[in-house]
Design a protein around this motif. Sequence first.
Motif: not given
Length: 96
Positions: A55-56, A59-60, A62-63, A68-70
Amino acid sequence: MAIKLHSSFAVHPGEWLRTEVVEPHGMSVTGAAERLHVSRQAMSGLLNGRAALSADMAVRFEQAFGVRAETMLRMQVAHDLVAARARVSEVVRAGA
């Protein structure tokens, strides 16, 4: 009625990220690792399909790239599920 996921839909998210995100941005494994502030080893394992997407890390990405992280995490779950079902089939056949 249950819907069964065909194994062809279970692409490892790291391999997808390599071909659809990292390479089109002209980045190497090292460059992607630097941009996401992770080790080269961690990035290489993910992008070459040897390590799962956390998940980490989702998110990285995604940013950094807007993916999208999802979406990436759903890809990881689909990949893991197909692999688990394949292992269960092997165990069942071996026990028969």
